[in-house]
Design a protein around this motif. Structure first.
Motif, PDB file in Angstrom:
ATOM      1  N   VAL A  28       0.875  -1.202  -0.064  1.00 54.01           N
ATOM      2  CA  VAL A  28       0.045   0.127  -0.039  1.00 54.01           C
ATOM      3  C   VAL A  28       0.874   1.237   0.016  1.00 54.01           C
ATOM      4  O   VAL A  28       0.668   2.387  -0.692  1.00 54.01           O
ATOM      5  N   MET A  29       1.929   1.173   0.743  1.00 48.07           N
ATOM      6  CA  MET A  29       3.055   2.241   0.935  1.00 48.07           C
ATOM      7  C   MET A  29       4.210   1.904  -0.094  1.00 48.07           C
ATOM      8  O   MET A  29       4.801   0.998   0.327  1.00 48.07           O
ATOM      9  N   GLU A  30       4.364   2.333  -1.384  1.00 46.60           N
ATOM     10  CA  GLU A  30       5.380   1.968  -1.887  1.00 46.60           C
ATOM     11  C   GLU A  30       6.903   2.253  -1.612  1.00 46.60           C
ATOM     12  O   GLU A  30       7.056   3.293  -0.621  1.00 46.60           O
ATOM     13  N   ALA A  31       7.766   1.442  -2.012  1.00 44.88           N
ATOM     14  CA  ALA A  31       9.111   1.743  -1.653  1.00 44.88           C
ATOM     15  C   ALA A  31       9.576   3.370  -2.189  1.00 44.88           C
ATOM     16  O   ALA A  31       9.098   3.812  -3.273  1.00 44.88           O
ATOM     17  N   ASP A  32      10.312   3.830  -1.426  1.00 45.35           N
ATOM     18  CA  ASP A  32      10.795   5.322  -1.700  1.00 45.35           C
ATOM     19  C   ASP A  32       9.691   6.096  -1.738  1.00 45.35           C
ATOM     20  O   ASP A  32      10.047   7.559  -1.889  1.00 45.35           O
ATOM     21  N   GLN A  53       7.621   9.633  17.010  1.00 50.84           N
ATOM     22  CA  GLN A  53       8.916   9.592  16.691  1.00 50.84           C
ATOM     23  C   GLN A  53       9.619   7.866  17.302  1.00 50.84           C
ATOM     24  O   GLN A  53      10.286   7.433  16.501  1.00 50.84           O
ATOM     25  N   LYS A  54       9.052   7.296  18.302  1.00 53.96           N
ATOM     26  CA  LYS A  54       9.343   6.110  18.801  1.00 53.96           C
ATOM     27  C   LYS A  54       9.047   5.268  17.879  1.00 53.96           C
ATOM     28  O   LYS A  54      10.037   4.156  17.479  1.00 53.96           O
ATOM     29  N   ALA A  55       7.898   5.348  17.284  1.00 53.15           N
ATOM     30  CA  ALA A  55       7.445   4.240  16.344  1.00 53.15           C
ATOM     31  C   ALA A  55       8.279   4.284  15.001  1.00 53.15           C
ATOM     32  O   ALA A  55       8.712   3.286  14.699  1.00 53.15           O
ATOM     33  N   TYR A  56       8.690   5.409  14.600  1.00 54.46           N
ATOM     34  CA  TYR A  56       9.481   5.783  13.413  1.00 54.46           C
ATOM     35  C   TYR A  56      10.940   5.096  13.805  1.00 54.46           C
ATOM     36  O   TYR A  56      11.527   4.276  12.715  1.00 54.46           O
ATOM     37  N   THR A  57      11.545   5.245  14.950  1.00 56.03           N
ATOM     38  CA  THR A  57      12.619   4.789  15.267  1.00 56.03           C
ATOM     39  C   THR A  57      12.698   3.387  15.244  1.00 56.03           C
ATOM     40  O   THR A  57      13.740   2.754  14.565  1.00 56.03           O
ATOM     41  N   ILE A  58      11.659   2.672  15.659  1.00 58.99           N
ATOM     42  CA  ILE A  58      11.715   1.136  15.599  1.00 58.99           C
ATOM     43  C   ILE A  58      11.459   0.825  14.100  1.00 58.99           C
ATOM     44  O   ILE A  58      12.099  -0.383  13.593  1.00 58.99           O
ATOM     45  N   LEU A  59      10.813   1.450  13.467  1.00 55.49           N
ATOM     46  CA  LEU A  59      10.573   0.824  11.840  1.00 55.49           C
ATOM     47  C   LEU A  59      11.892   1.137  11.199  1.00 55.49           C
ATOM     48  O   LEU A  59      12.034   0.198  10.417  1.00 55.49           O
ATOM     49  N   GLU A  60      12.452   2.165  11.310  1.00 47.53           N
ATOM     50  CA  GLU A  60      13.799   2.346  10.852  1.00 47.53           C
ATOM     51  C   GLU A  60      14.702   1.236  11.188  1.00 47.53           C
ATOM     52  O   GLU A  60      15.475   0.628  10.470  1.00 47.53           O
ATOM     53  N   GLN A  61      15.024   1.043  12.693  1.00 44.87           N
ATOM     54  CA  GLN A  61      15.816  -0.010  13.057  1.00 44.87           C
ATOM     55  C   GLN A  61      15.344  -1.518  12.402  1.00 44.87           C
ATOM     56  O   GLN A  61      16.228  -2.173  12.069  1.00 44.87           O
ATOM     57  N   GLN A  62      14.095  -1.626  12.251  1.00 37.64           N
ATOM     58  CA  GLN A  62      13.473  -2.826  11.569  1.00 37.64           C
ATOM     59  C   GLN A  62      13.876  -3.001   9.988  1.00 37.64           C
ATOM     60  O   GLN A  62      13.679  -4.017   9.354  1.00 37.64           O
ATOM     61  N   GLY A  63      14.287  -1.819   9.488  1.00 40.59           N
ATOM     62  CA  GLY A  63      14.496  -1.700   8.062  1.00 40.59           C
ATOM     63  C   GLY A  63      13.373  -1.345   7.073  1.00 40.59           C
ATOM     64  O   GLY A  63      13.151  -1.511   5.997  1.00 40.59           O
ATOM     65  N   TYR A  64      12.224  -1.090   7.846  1.00 36.84           N
ATOM     66  CA  TYR A  64      10.988  -0.542   7.030  1.00 36.84           C
ATOM     67  C   TYR A  64      11.061   0.738   6.546  1.00 36.84           C
ATOM     68  O   TYR A  64      10.302   0.910   5.367  1.00 36.84           O
ATOM     69  N   GLN A  79      10.282  -6.086  -0.475  1.00 43.31           N
ATOM     70  CA  GLN A  79      10.355  -7.760  -0.957  1.00 43.31           C
ATOM     71  C   GLN A  79      11.198  -8.181   0.178  1.00 43.31           C
ATOM     72  O   GLN A  79      10.766  -9.276   0.573  1.00 43.31           O
ATOM     73  N   ALA A  80      12.474  -7.831   0.500  1.00 43.86           N
ATOM     74  CA  ALA A  80      13.251  -8.375   1.716  1.00 43.86           C
ATOM     75  C   ALA A  80      12.352  -8.406   2.800  1.00 43.86           C
ATOM     76  O   ALA A  80      12.526  -9.322   3.498  1.00 43.86           O
ATOM     77  N   LEU A  81      11.466  -7.415   3.193  1.00 44.57           N
ATOM     78  CA  LEU A  81      10.728  -7.480   4.386  1.00 44.57           C
ATOM     79  C   LEU A  81       9.851  -8.510   4.357  1.00 44.57           C
ATOM     80  O   LEU A  81       9.376  -9.095   5.469  1.00 44.57           O
ATOM     81  N   LYS A  82       9.325  -8.601   3.118  1.00 50.79           N
ATOM     82  CA  LYS A  82       8.209  -9.727   3.019  1.00 50.79           C
ATOM     83  C   LYS A  82       8.909 -11.040   3.413  1.00 50.79           C
ATOM     84  O   LYS A  82       8.124 -12.040   3.948  1.00 50.79           O
ATOM     85  N   GLU A  83      10.016 -11.218   2.705  1.00 48.82           N
ATOM     86  CA  GLU A  83      10.723 -12.536   3.355  1.00 48.82           C
ATOM     87  C   GLU A  83      11.195 -12.536   4.547  1.00 48.82           C
ATOM     88  O   GLU A  83      10.917 -13.673   5.301  1.00 48.82           O
ATOM     89  N   GLN A  84      11.349 -11.460   5.415  1.00 47.55           N
ATOM     90  CA  GLN A  84      11.701 -11.720   6.602  1.00 47.55           C
ATOM     91  C   GLN A  84      10.517 -12.181   7.559  1.00 47.55           C
ATOM     92  O   GLN A  84      10.368 -12.812   8.459  1.00 47.55           O
TER      93      GLN A  84
END
Length: 123
Positions: A28-32, A53-64, A79-84
């Motif tokens: 739904v939210m496309e890459a970049d 900001q806390k949520a965004y920090t977690i999303l950044e740490q997880q690679g989203y 794609q890599a996130l789907k595989e994870q």
């Protein structure tokens, strides 16, 4: 796009993380694509910007998502996130199957229930 369940025992920042994870994984939210700014999302949801900001920090740490200095946060490729997520799902499933064996639940019953639950999700 994002909604908060104030009756849910789960912390608000975790709910935000989960919602964005699913939006990104489902495409739904496309890459970049640009994430909503912390301030605008906080205003929209009527919550403290520090929570966003806390949520965004977690999303950044997880690679989203990834930050771009002076421009905000952007969605990473999914794609890599789907595989994870698939790998994590199968690890949970493996744990559940081990638990089923310990409870002497027959394989056939597990398969039958899996099929029922899977078909319920398609409705």
């Amino acid at each position: 796009m994002i909604f908060i369940d104030y009756q849910n025992r789960k912390p608000i920042y975790e709910q935000i993380v989960e919602r964005f994870q699913m939006l990104i994984i489902k495409g739904v939210m496309e890459a970049d694509s640009k994430m909503p700014s912390v301030r605008s999302l906080a205003t929209e949801l009527s919550i403290n910007p520090n929570t966003i900001q806390k949520a965004y920090t977690i999303l950044e740490q997880q690679g989203y998502i990834y930050p771009v200095k002076g421009r905000g946060n952007f969605v990473s490729g999914n794609q890599a996130l789907k595989e994870q997520q698939k790998t994590a799902f199968f690890e949970k499933l493996k744990t559940l199957i081990k638990e089923a064996k310990e409870l002497d639940i027959p394989k056939e019953l597990c398969l039958q229930k899996t099929k029922e639950f899977y078909e319920e999700g398609e409705a």
